[in-house]
Scaffold this motif. Structure first.
Motif, short mmCIF file in Angstrom:
data_model
loop_
_atom_site.label_atom_id
_atom_site.label_comp_id
_atom_site.label_asym_id
_atom_site.label_seq_id
_atom_site.Cartn_x
_atom_site.Cartn_y
_atom_site.Cartn_z
N GLU A 281 67.47 -51.04 13.75
CA GLU A 281 66.32 -50.59 14.33
C GLU A 281 66.83 -49.17 15.09
O GLU A 281 67.75 -49.04 15.28
N ILE A 282 65.66 -48.46 15.31
CA ILE A 282 65.85 -47.29 16.37
C ILE A 282 64.68 -47.46 17.37
O ILE A 282 63.73 -47.36 17.19
N ASP A 283 65.44 -47.62 18.68
CA ASP A 283 64.46 -47.69 19.64
C ASP A 283 65.19 -47.27 21.09
O ASP A 283 66.27 -47.06 20.64
N SER A 284 64.13 -47.42 21.95
CA SER A 284 64.99 -46.71 23.25
C SER A 284 66.06 -47.79 23.64
O SER A 284 66.27 -48.92 23.52
N ILE A 285 67.04 -47.01 24.13
CA ILE A 285 68.13 -47.73 24.84
C ILE A 285 67.92 -48.76 25.84
O ILE A 285 66.57 -48.77 26.40
N THR A 286 68.53 -49.89 25.88
CA THR A 286 68.16 -50.86 26.93
C THR A 286 68.34 -50.56 28.40
O THR A 286 69.25 -49.71 28.41
N THR A 287 67.82 -51.01 29.47
CA THR A 287 68.25 -51.11 30.76
C THR A 287 69.71 -51.27 30.85
O THR A 287 70.52 -50.45 31.43
N SER A 288 70.34 -52.29 30.23
CA SER A 288 71.45 -52.31 30.49
C SER A 288 72.68 -51.47 29.92
O SER A 288 73.49 -50.95 30.55
N THR B 66 72.17 -40.95 41.59
CA THR B 66 70.75 -40.19 41.78
C THR B 66 70.13 -39.95 40.64
O THR B 66 71.05 -39.30 39.70
N VAL B 67 68.95 -40.39 40.12
CA VAL B 67 68.23 -39.87 39.07
C VAL B 67 67.73 -38.58 39.43
O VAL B 67 66.58 -38.66 40.40
N LEU B 68 67.96 -37.47 38.70
CA LEU B 68 67.29 -36.27 39.07
C LEU B 68 65.72 -36.11 38.60
O LEU B 68 65.56 -36.94 37.76
N ASP B 69 65.13 -35.20 39.32
CA ASP B 69 63.77 -35.06 39.12
C ASP B 69 63.63 -34.01 38.16
O ASP B 69 62.27 -33.56 37.70
N TYR B 70 64.55 -33.45 37.58
CA TYR B 70 64.22 -32.50 36.38
C TYR B 70 65.39 -32.51 35.34
O TYR B 70 66.46 -33.08 35.61
N ALA B 71 64.77 -32.27 34.11
CA ALA B 71 65.83 -32.33 33.13
C ALA B 71 66.52 -31.07 32.98
O ALA B 71 66.07 -30.19 33.53
N MET C 96 68.03 -34.59 28.90
CA MET C 96 68.22 -33.33 28.26
C MET C 96 66.75 -32.59 28.22
O MET C 96 66.58 -31.33 28.64
N HIS C 97 65.83 -33.30 27.89
CA HIS C 97 64.61 -32.85 27.50
C HIS C 97 63.46 -33.54 28.56
O HIS C 97 63.61 -34.75 28.87
N ARG C 98 62.58 -32.70 28.88
CA ARG C 98 61.59 -33.14 29.93
C ARG C 98 60.96 -34.57 29.69
O ARG C 98 60.70 -35.28 30.55
N ASP C 99 60.45 -34.48 28.16
CA ASP C 99 59.48 -35.73 27.99
C ASP C 99 60.50 -36.89 27.98
O ASP C 99 59.79 -37.99 27.82
N ASP C 100 61.72 -36.92 27.89
CA ASP C 100 62.40 -37.95 28.05
C ASP C 100 62.82 -38.70 29.52
O ASP C 100 62.89 -39.65 29.52
N LEU C 101 62.71 -37.59 30.25
CA LEU C 101 63.17 -38.00 31.72
C LEU C 101 62.34 -39.07 32.50
O LEU C 101 62.75 -40.03 33.13
N ALA C 102 60.97 -38.96 32.26
CA ALA C 102 60.07 -40.05 32.74
C ALA C 102 60.26 -41.54 32.34
O ALA C 102 60.48 -42.30 33.07
N ARG C 103 60.62 -41.55 31.02
CA ARG C 103 60.93 -42.78 30.37
C ARG C 103 62.17 -43.19 30.75
O ARG C 103 62.56 -44.30 30.81
N LEU C 104 63.42 -42.24 31.01
CA LEU C 104 64.60 -42.52 31.34
C LEU C 104 64.41 -43.22 32.87
O LEU C 104 65.19 -44.12 33.09
N LYS C 105 63.61 -42.87 33.61
CA LYS C 105 63.48 -43.37 35.06
C LYS C 105 62.90 -44.53 34.93
O LYS C 105 63.31 -45.72 35.63
N GLU C 106 61.98 -45.02 34.27
CA GLU C 106 61.26 -46.19 34.02
C GLU C 106 62.52 -47.04 33.34
O GLU C 106 62.72 -48.27 33.99
#
Length: 775
Positions: A426-433, A323-328, A457-467
C-alpha cells in the motif's frame, strides 16, 4: 438427512429409490444416451465408464451440470460440509474440483455413474451425491480426516496458557506511557540497572547494544543477545545476571527480577507483533516494565486481565517543546545546521544528498539497509559539533535506536509504502504514530537543541502533516500471534505429504483467535518455504531456514540462502572459504551506487550466516572469522556512504541516456515517480502520468522562484502536483474524467501562454502551425 446414499452396499437411487417398491422407471432417452441405463450390463466396466463419459461429452451434459449446481446450492449440503470440516472456502474449492472430475474425467466410478443416472431420471435426489463429494474432498484435502485434531492444535484462543512458568508467579506490570523524548524508557532502565537480575527486550540491535553498553559502563555486568551475536560480559563466558536482547531472542524460561519491554505498541505490527505478545505473556519476571505509546494501555490491560495481573500506568510528558512550523522548507537553500530531511525511499535519499552537497554543504546519510556500524558512524559525524557535517538525510530508520542532535525534522514526503496485514503493498499517508515517532527526534532532551521543530519540504504537504500530527493515535486493537515449530510439527504428523507452505496455509485457515489477537502475516515465511521446498531437509531444519531474517526483495541474499540450504542438506559444512568463494571476498570500495547496494547485500549475507551459525553450529562453524570480515565490510561500506554523491554521479554518468534511476525497482519510489505511478495505476492512462510529470516540472519552476510566474504560482500549485492530484483522487474529489478534462484545459492554457511558459516566439510558432492546418 436422506438415508441410502447409493454407496457401500446401499441401494442406488437414494431415498426416492428406497421408497419406490416398484421397479425403477426406465431412464429418459436423453439421459440413457449420456449415462447409460441402470440395467446396462457394461456400466461397471472400464469400457462402460469410458463409453458413458464420452457420450456425455458429445452433448446433453447440461442436465448433469444443472443437478450438480443444485447440489452445491443446497443449504443442507453446505451444513453437512461444514460439519465435516469444509468451511465456505474449502467447500467451494472441493465442489469445483468435484464438478470438473465428473464432467471431464474418463474414470468416474460405476456407483457414481448409477447415482447420477438415477438423479437425471428423477429416481434419485441430488443429496445422494454427498458421500461421493466428501470422498473426493478428502482426497484433495487430506486434513479432513483429522480435522478435530488439527483444530485443537491450531486453537490460539488462550495464549496465556502457553507459558506455565510465567503463570506460576504473580507478576507486577508497570506501563511507562508517553511520547518520544518523555523519559519513559529511562525510568524503566533505571529499575533494570538496580535489580539483581534483568532482561531488556528491544526492537532493534542498536537499542539492545546501547543498553548492553550503558549497563556495563555502569558496572552492571550485562550480556548481549541478538539473532546474529552473543557477547558475554564475563571473560569466562559465564552468563551475566542481566541481558540486553532483541525481542525475538528473549528467553521465557529464565527467571529475572525485572524485565523491560520497549516499544510495546509494536505488538500490533503485522509481521513482528507476535514477539511482543510472547514477551508480555511469557517473561518470567517479578516486575515487567512496559514502555510505549499510551495507545497500547487498554490492550495491555485487557491482556493482563486474562492472566489475573493488574497494570500500573505511569504517564510521562515530553521533556522539551516541539513546534510544528507554519511554513515549509520549499528549497534546499533554506537548510540550517541541525536539519534532518526524512525520506521514505533510497532514491530520494540519493537525490537530496547530492543536491545538498551541490550547494557546498556536507550531509550524513542513514537508511535501514545500512550496517549498524555505518549508521552509528554517520550519527556520530552528524552529532559532532566540530565536524562540518551539519545536515542529515535519513529514512524513518532514525525513528528509534539512534541518539541524534536534531533541531528540525523536515518531511520530504508524507506518503510511505507499507505492507498491510494481508501482505499487500500500500502507498498511503504516514500514520499519526509514525509521524509522531519521527517528529519527536527533534530537540531531544540532553542534546544541544532545547526545542524541536517540524515542517514539510513542500507547502502542499504541510497542511496535511499538521492534521496527521494533531490527530489522536488510534488505540492498539489486537496483539500478534505466530505458529510455533511444535504446532507445525504436530500438523506435519497428521499431514505427512503436505509441504511446509501448505501446512502454514492450513494452520492459518483453521486457527481460532479471539478479538484481542490476530495471526501475523507469514508471506515471507511462505516465500522461503516455497523457495527451498525442493531441497531435502527435515521439518525442524526447514522451519528454521524459513524464519531466517532477510529481505526477500534482494535476489543475491535469497540466492545465497538457497545455496546455504542445499549445502546443509548434503551435510557439508559451510566453511569460511566456501563463503568467501561465493561472495567473492575480499571486496573493493564501491565505485557507484549499484556496487554500494551489492555490498549492503553481502553484509546481509554475512548476517544470515551468523544467524544460522547460532542454530546449526556444526554446519556453520566459522562465525568468528565471518564476524571479522563483516567488520571490514562495514568499514568499506562507510567509505562508500561518505562518498555517496560521487557514487551517484558515477551511476548517472554510466546510465543510458534518458534514465534517471540509480537503484532497482525493488526500492520504494521517489516522490515524483511515486505520484506519477499512483495516479497512473489508479486511472490507467498516459494522461494521468503526464500530469504527474508536469507536476514535477511545476515544482521545480516554483523552487526557482521565476519572476515570470508572478501571481500564477497559486494557480499552478492548485493543479498538477502529483501529491495533490493523488490526494484528491484518494478522497474522491477528483475523477478520471475530471483529470482528463483538467489536463486538456491546462494544455490549452499552456499553449496560449496563460501560465507564463509560452513566449512570443512560441505563440507565433503556434499561429503559423495553426495557419498551416487551416490551409
Amino acid at each position: 438427512m436422506r438415508s441410502g446414499w447409493g454407496a457401500g452396499g446401499a441401494r442406488p437411487g437414494g431415498e426416492e429409490g428406497s421408497r419406490n417398491t416398484s421397479p425403477s422407471p426406465a431412464p429418459c432417452p436423453e439421459a440413457a444416451g449420456r449415462w447409460g441405463s441402470g440395467s446396462a450390463p457394461n456400466q461397471g466396466t472400464a469400457a462402460g465408464q469410458e463409453e458413458t463419459a464420452s457420450s456425455c461429452a458429445r452433448g446433453g451434459s447440461g442436465e448433469v451440470l444443472k443437478n450438480l449446481n443444485k447440489f452445491y446450492k443446497r443449504k443442507e449440503i453446505q451444513r453437512l460440509g461444514a460439519e465435516n470440516g469444509l468451511d465456505a472456502r474449502l467447500f467451494h474449492q472441493a465442489f469445483i474440483s468435484f464438478r470438473k472430475y465428473i464432467m471431464e474425467s474418463s474414470s468416474v466410478s460405476a456407483d457414481l455413474h448409477i447415482i447420477l443416472n438415477d438423479i437425471c431420471c428423477g429416481a434419485g435426489h441430488v443429496d445422494d451425491l454427498f458421500p461421493f463429494f466428501l470422498r473426493h474432498a478428502k482426497q484433495i484435502f487430506p486434513m479432513l480426516d483429522c480435522m478435530d485434531d488439527l483444530r485443537k492444535i491450531s486453537d490460539l484462543r488462550l495464549p496465556p496458557n502457553w507459558y506455565p512458568d510465567a503463570r506460576a508467579i504473580q507478576r507486577k506490570i508497570i506501563f511507562h506511557a508517553g511520547p518520544t523524548n518523555s523519559g519513559k524508557t529511562y525510568h524503566a532502565i533505571q529499575r533494570f540497572l538496580s535489580a539483581k537480575s534483568g532482561i531488556y527486550c528491544g526492537p532493534l540491535k542498536l537499542l539492545a547494544h546501547e543498553i548492553f553498553q550503558k549497563s556495563n559502563d555502569a558496572n552492571v555486568p550485562c550480556d548481549l543477545v541478538t539473532g546474529e551475536e552473543r557477547v558475554f560480559a564475563n571473560e569466562d563466558s559465564r552468563q551475566a545476571p542481566h541481558v540486553a536482547c532483541t525481542i525475538e531472542m528473549c528467553s521465557t524460561n529464565t527467571p529475572y527480577e525485572v524485565a523491560v519491554i520497549d516499544e510495546i505498541q509494536m505488538i500490533r505490527d503485522p509481521a513482528r507483533g507476535w514477539a511482543w505478545t510472547r514477551a508480555l505473556l511469557g517473561l518470567c519476571a517479578e516486575e515487567i516494565h512496559v514502555c510505549g505509546e499510551p495507545a497500547a494501555i487498554d490492550l495491555v490491560t485487557e491482556l493482563m486481565y486474562t492472566t489475573g495481573e493488574e497494570v500500573e500506568v505511569r504517564n510521562y510528558e515530553r521533556l522539551t517543546p516541539l513546534t510544528v512550523l507554519d511554513y515549509a522548507l520549499e528549497s534546499l537553500d533554506n537548510l540550517r545546521p541541525g536539519d534532518c530531511i526524512v525520506c521514505f525511499s533510497k532514491n530520494d535519499i540519493y537525490s537530496i544528498s547530492r543536491q545538498i552537497e551541490a550547494r557546498g554543504l556536507e550531509c550524513a546519510v542513514i537508511y535501514g539497509s545500512l550496517p549498524p556500524g555505518t549508521k552509528l558512524e554517520q550519527a556520530k559525524k552528524f552529532n559532532d559539533p566540530d565536524d562540518p557535517c551539519k545536515i542529515l538525510v535519513a529514512t524513518d530508520a532514525i525513528g528509534m535506536g539512534l541518539n541524534l542532535c536534531i533541531r528540525r525534522i523536515i518531511f520530504n514526503s508524507i506518503v510511505k509504502p507499507t505492507v498491510n496485514e494481508k501482505g499487500e503493498k500500500e502507498i498511503d499517508s504516514i500514520t499519526t504514530s509514525q509521524a509522531l515517532q519521527i517528529a519527536g527526534r527533534a530537540g531531544r532532551f540532553g542534546s544541544s537543541f532545547k526545542q524541536g521543530e517540524v515542517t514539510a519540504m513542500h507547502r502542499d504537504d504541510l497542511a496535511r502533516l499538521k492534521e496527521i500530527l494533531s490527530e489522536p493515535v488510534p488505540p492498539v486493537q489486537a496483539a500478534g500471534l505466530h505458529p510455533t515449530p511444535e504446532q507445525i510439527e504436530m500438523f506435519a504428523y497428521h499431514l505427512p505429504d503436505a509441504t511446509l507452505s501448505n501446512l502454514i496455509d492450513i494452520f492459518v485457515s483453521l486457527s481460532q483467535v479471539d478479538g484481542m489477537y490476530f495471526v501475523c502475516n507469514i508471506d515471507d515465511f511462505k516465500f522461503l518455504a516455497d523457495m527451498i521446498q525442493h531441497i531435502p531437509l527435515n521439518l525442524r531444519s526447514r522451519y528454521v531456514f524459513c524464519t531466517a531474517p532477510l529481505n526477500r526483495k534482494e535476489p543475491f541474499v535469497c540466492t545465497t540462502l538457497l545455496k546455504f540450504a542445499r549445502q546443509f542438506s548434503r551435510n557439508e559444512p559451510l566453511t569460511f572459504d566456501w563463503l568467501c568463494r561465493h561472495t567473492k571476498w575480499p571486496l573493493a570500495a564501491p565505485k557507484n551506487i549499484k556496487e554500494l547496494v551489492h555490498l549492503e547485500a553481502v553484509h546481509d549475507v554475512f548476517d544470515l550466516y551468523l544467524w544460522l551459525s547460532y542454530r546449526f553450529m556444526d554446519m556453520f562453524p566459522d562465525a568468528v572469522l565471518v564476524r571479522d570480515i563483516q567488520k571490514k565490510l562495514d568499514d568499506i561500506i562507510q567509505i562508500g556512504v561518505c562518498n555517496i554523491t560521487k557514487l551517484i554521479r558515477a551511476s548517472q554518468s554510466a546510465a543510458a541516456p534518458g534514465t534517471a534511476e540509480v537503484v532497482s525497482e525493488d526500492f520504494p519510489l521517489s516522490r515524483t515517480q511515486r505520484d506519477a505511478r499512483v495516479v497512473s495505476d489508479r486511472h490507467g492512462g498516459t494522461e494521468a502520468l503526464s500530469i504527474a510529470v508536469e507536476a514535477a516540472g511545476l515544482r521545480r519552476a516554483k523552487n526557482l522562484r521565476s519572476p515570470r510566474l508572478g501571481g500564477r504560482q497559486e494557480d499552478m500549485k492548485s493543479y498538477g502536483r502529483g501529491s495533490l492530484a493523488n490526494r484528491l483522487l484518494r478522497e474522491g474529489l477528483l475523477t478520471q474524467e475530471m483529470l482528463r478534462q483538467l489536463e486538456s484545459e491546462w494544455q490549452d492554457q499552456h499553449r496560449n501562454g496563460r501560465y507564463g511558459f509560452g513566449s512570443k516566439r512560441d505563440d507565433q510558432h503556434s499561429s503559423k502551425a495553426t495557419g498551416k492546418k487551416r490551409k
